[in-house]
Design an enzyme around this catalytic site. Structure first.
Site: not given
Length: 686
Positions: A19, A389, A391
Site C-alpha cells: 500500500c 577512539d 579521548t
C-alpha cells in the site's frame, strides 16, 4: 513560485508495505508535488510541495485509491481497519448458517448475501487501484469470492470474505500498535509544568514553556524540557533514553533531558530547548528518517515479491484453463485456481523486513541507540572488527590534575597558584584542569596573557613572566628530564611550569576512563568482536589506558593522525567489516568510511553527522550490536514464516488437500505471525 515546502501527513488506510508503495507512486504523480516519500512503518507521508494547492490535489488522488491524507496531529480516532464491514459480514454469515439449518432452500441465498456484503468494500478498493496495481490483494480476494459464487460454493465464499476482513482488522490493529510503540516517546513529557515567575510558582500547560524559563520539577514528576539544573539535587532516571535502570545524581550545572523522571529530590532548572524541539523530538525524527531508508534485505524482498505474484497468477491460469484440457473437471481446477489467487498475495513477505526493522529502530531509540537508517541496523550485525577512539569515547575527555611535582624553588601550592594565574588566559583542556583543581588555592593577579601554538600559554604574574609549556618543546636539565620521563611512562599528560628558562614544577594530568568503559569492552568481547584502539595520543598514555581497561598491547595503535585512522579503518573494512566509534572532528573521516560509524552523543556535531548510529553513552554500544543481531534474526524468521506458509499451502492446494478458506487463513495467518514476531523486539532485553 514558492520554494518547495516539506509537509508531514498521516495516511489512513495504509496497512501494508505494498500500500505504501502505491501511495508513494500516486503522490509523486500529483502536479505541484516535487517529491513524496512514504513510510509504511510510521504511516506517514513526507511531501515537498511546490504550491499550497498541491496538498488538496494529493488528498484527492489518494481518496480515489481508498486512502485518506490528513495533516499530522489531525488523525481520526476509532478502531483501525474495516471492522464495521467485518462485523456486518460476520453477522450475515451467522444468520446464513441459521437459515441453512432451518430453511435449507434459503441457505444458499443467505450465504450469497453475506459474501456480497463482505466483498463490497474490497471490490470498491480493487476498482479504485486497478489501473495502478491490478494484482492487489483486494483484487485477488474479490475475483476468488465472485468465482466461488459462480461455481456454487456460496458458503465457502462467505467464509473467505469474513476471514479476510477479520484478518485486515487484526493486521491494522497490530500495525497501529507498532506505530504507537515507535512514536510513544513524546508521551513521556508531562502535560502541565510548574513555572517560576515573578509572582511565584504557576502551573501552566507544556506548550506555554519558552527557552529561558525556569521550572520546578518535584519528586515523582518528569522533566518537561531539556535544560540545565540551577538549584537542587536529585536522582534522575534516564532509562527511556539510555536503557540504564539506575538513576543518576544531578546537581547545579548538570544537564537533564526532557522526559526523564525525578525519582528522589527536586530540581529547579532553566529550559534550554523548547519541549517540542528537544532531545525526544530529535529521537523521533531520526527514527522516522531511518524508516525511509531501505536496507539490502528489504530491497531484495521487494524485488522478489514483484516477481512472485505474477508467477503464481500464471500458475493459477495454467491450472484453471490448461490442465482441464488434459484432465477434465473444469470446475475442480477452477476452484484450485481461485485458491491459488489468494496464495498469490505477497503481503506477509513484503511486511516481513520493514516490520522487524521498524521495531528494531524503535527499541534502539529506547536503549540509547539511534539508528539513522535500516541499512545501518542490518550492516552492524555483520561486522567483526570494532575500532574505538580514546579521548571522549573511552575516557571522559576532561583531563584532571593528578600530581604537582615541584622542582626545588617553589612549593606545590605556590606552583599551582602561579599555574592557575596563567591558565586563566587559555582554553586548552589542560589549562581548564588546572583552573578546576584545588578550589581553595587562589590565583594571584595576572596580566598580558598570550598563547604560542605548539609551545604553551604565558602571562605576567607579580612582575615576572610565567608559562605553562609542553615539556618536549623546551630544553630540560637532566634531572628534570628524568622526572618528566618517569611520569610520561606512567601514562600521564604533562605540562611544565616555567619562569623564563627555569623549570619550576611539573604538572601530571590523567584523562579518567568512563565508568562504563570496562564493562562495555567486556560485553563486546563476549559478542565475538575484535577490538582495536586507534588514538592520536602518546603511546604511553594509550598503553596505560589499555591496561586499565583490559586491552592487549597489540590491540592498541597510538600517535595516529586522522589520515592514519582512516587508513587503519579501510584495512579493517577489508577483513570482515569494521564499526568505528568516535566523538571528535578528527574521527569524522574514519566514521564515514567504516562499514558502520557510531558516534557518542556528547561528541562533536561533525562526528554525529558522519556517523550512521548515535549512542547516548558507551554503555549503549553492546546493546547496538545485540539489537542488530536480534533484528536480523527476526527478519530471517519472518521471511521463513512468510515463504514457508505460502509454500506449504501452494503445494497442498495443487494436490487438492486445501481450498479457499485455508488459503485465506494462510495469508492472514502469515501476516499476523510476522507482525507479532516483529513486535516482540519492542520488549526484548538488549
Amino acid at each position: 513560485m514558492e520554494a518547495p515546502k516539506v509537509r508531514v501527513f498521516r495516511v489512513e488506510g495504509m496497512d501494508c508495505a505494498d500500500c505504501a508503495r502505491k501511495v508513494e507512486d500516486a503522490l509523486n504523480r500529483v502536479p505541484g508535488v516535487v517529491k513524496a516519500e512514504v513510510s509504511f512503518q510510521s504511516g506517514k507521508a513526507y511531501l515537498q510541495l511546490e504550491v499550497p494547492q498541491a496538498e488538496e490535489e494529493a488528498a484527492r488522488a489518494l481518496s480515489a485509491l481508498g486512502y485518506r491524507l490528513r495533516p499530522e496531529g489531525k488523525e481520526k480516532g476509532g478502531l483501525p481497519g474495516p471492522w464495521r464491514w467485518a462485523l456486518a459480514s460476520g453477522g450475515l454469515l451467522l444468520g446464513a448458517f441459521g437459515f441453512s439449518q432451518l430453511l435449507p432452500q434459503l441457505g444458499a441465498l443467505a450465504y450469497t448475501l453475506a459474501a456480497l456484503v463482505g466483498v463490497f468494500p474490497l471490490f470498491r478498493r480493487a476498482l479504485r487501484s486497478f489501473r495502478q496495481n491490478p494484482f492487489s490483494i483486494q483484487t485477488l480476494v474479490s475475483v476468488a469470492t465472485l468465482g466461488a459464487l459462480a461455481i456454487g460454493a456460496q458458503a465457502e465464499a462467505a467464509v473467505v470474505v469474513f476471514l479476510f476482513l477479520v484478518g485486515e482488522v487484526l493486521e491494522a490493529y497490530a500495525v497501529a500498535q507498532a506505530r504507537g510503540a515507535l512514536f510513544a516517546l513524546g508521551e513521556l513529557l508531562p502535560r502541565r509544568v510548574y513555572r517560576l515567575g515573578a509572582v511565584g510558582v504557576e502551573e501552566v500547560p507544556l506548550e506555554a514553556l519558552r527557552v529561558g524559563d525556569r521550572v520546578r520539577v518535584p519528586p515523582g514528576e518528569r522533566v518537561p524540557a531539556d535544560g540545565r539544573v540551577l538549584m537542587g539535587e536529585a536522582l534522575v532516571e534516564e532509562s527511556a533514553f539510555t536503557g540504564e535502570p539506575l538513576p543518576q545524581a544531578k546537581g547545579p550545572g548538570d544537564r537533564v533531558l526532557g522526559g526523564s523522571l525525578v525519582a528522589e529530590g527536586s530540581l529547579v532548572l532553566q529550559v534550554e530547548r523548547h519541549p517540542k524541539a528537544g532531545f525526544l523530538a530529535e529521537m523521533e525524527r531520526m527514527a522516522e528518517e531511518a524508516l525511509l531508508k531501505k536496507g539490502q534485505a528489504e530491497r531484495l524482498v521487494d524485488a522478489f515479491s514483484r516477481r512472485y505474484t505474477p508467477a503464481v497468477l500464471l500458475l493459477a491460469g495454467f491450472v484453471a484453463f490448461v490442465l482441464p484440457l488434459f484432465q477434465g473437471d473444469f470446475l475442480g481446477h477452477l476452484y484450485k485456481a481461485l485458491a491459488l489467487l489468494l496464495i498469490a498475495c505477497p503481503c506477509a513477505l513484503v511486511v516481513s523486513v520493514p516490520a522487524a526493522i521498524a521495531a528494531g529502530v524503535a527499541r534502539g531509540a529506547r536503549a540509547g541507540v539511534l539508528f539513522k537508517s535500516g541499512a545501518a541496523l542490518e550492516r552492524l550485525a555483520s561486522v567483526r572488527h570494532l575500532a574505538l577512539d580514546k579521548t571522549g569515547t573511552l575516557t571522559l575527555g576532561r583531563p584532571r590534575l593528578e600530581r604537582v611535582v615541584p622542582l626545588g624553588e617553589v612549593g606545590a601550592e605556590e606552583a599551582l597558584a602561579l599555574a592557575k594565574a596563567v591558565a586563566e588566559g587559555s582554553g586548552h583542556p589542560l589549562a581548564r584542569a588546572v583552573r578546576e583543581a584545588a578550589p581553595e588555592v587562589r590565583a594571584p593577579l595576572a596580566e598580558g596573557h598570550r598563547t604560542e601554538p605548539g609551545l604553551g600559554a604565558f602571562a605576567w604574574v607579580e612582575g615576572r613572566e610565567v608559562g605553562l609549556v609542553r615539556p618536549e618543546a623546551v630544553p630540560l636539565p637532566k634531572e628534570v628530564a628524568e622526572v618528566v620521563r618517569e611520569l610520561a611512562q606512567e601514562g600521564h599528560s604533562l605540562s611544565l611550569l616555567v619562569e623564563e628558562t627555569r623549570a619550576l614544577a611539573v604538572f601530571a594530568f590523567q584523562d579518567t576512563p568512563k565508568e562504563e568503559a570496562q564493562a562495555a569492552l567486556r560485553a563486546l568481547r563476549a559478542l565475538g568482536l575484535r577490538l582495536h584502539l586507534l588514538t592520536g595520543d602518546r603511546e604511553e598514555a594509550a598503553l596505560a589506558l589499555g591496561k586499565a581497561l583490559g586491552l592487549k598491547p597489540e590491540e592498541i595503535r597510538a600517535g595516529l593522525s586522522p589520515l592514519d585512522k582512516l587508513r587503519a579503518v579501510e584495512a579493517l573494512a577489508q577483513e570482515g567489516g569494521v564499526a568505528m566509534v568516535g566523538d571528535g572532528v578528527n574521527d569524522a573521516p574514519a566514521l564515514a568510511r567504516a562499514t558502520v560509524g557510531l558516534a557518542v552523543a556528547e561528541g562533536t556535531e561533525a562526528a554525529l553527522r558522519a556517523a550512521d548510529v548515535g549512542l547516548l553513552g558507551l554503555a549503549a554500544l553492546p546493546r547496538a550490536f545485540r539489537l542488530s543481531r536480534m533484528t536480523l534474526a527476526v527478519v530471517r524468521q519472518n521471511i521463513a514464516l512468510a515463504v514457508g506458509l505460502k509454500g506449504v499451502f501452494l503445494l497442498s492446494t495443487l494436490l487438492g488437500l486445501t481450498g479457499l478458506w485455508p488459503a485465506v487463513l494462510a495469508d492472514n495467518g502469515a501476516l499476523f505471525l510476522v507482525t507479532l514476531n516483529s513486535l516482540r523486539l519492542l520488549w526484548a532485553r538488549v
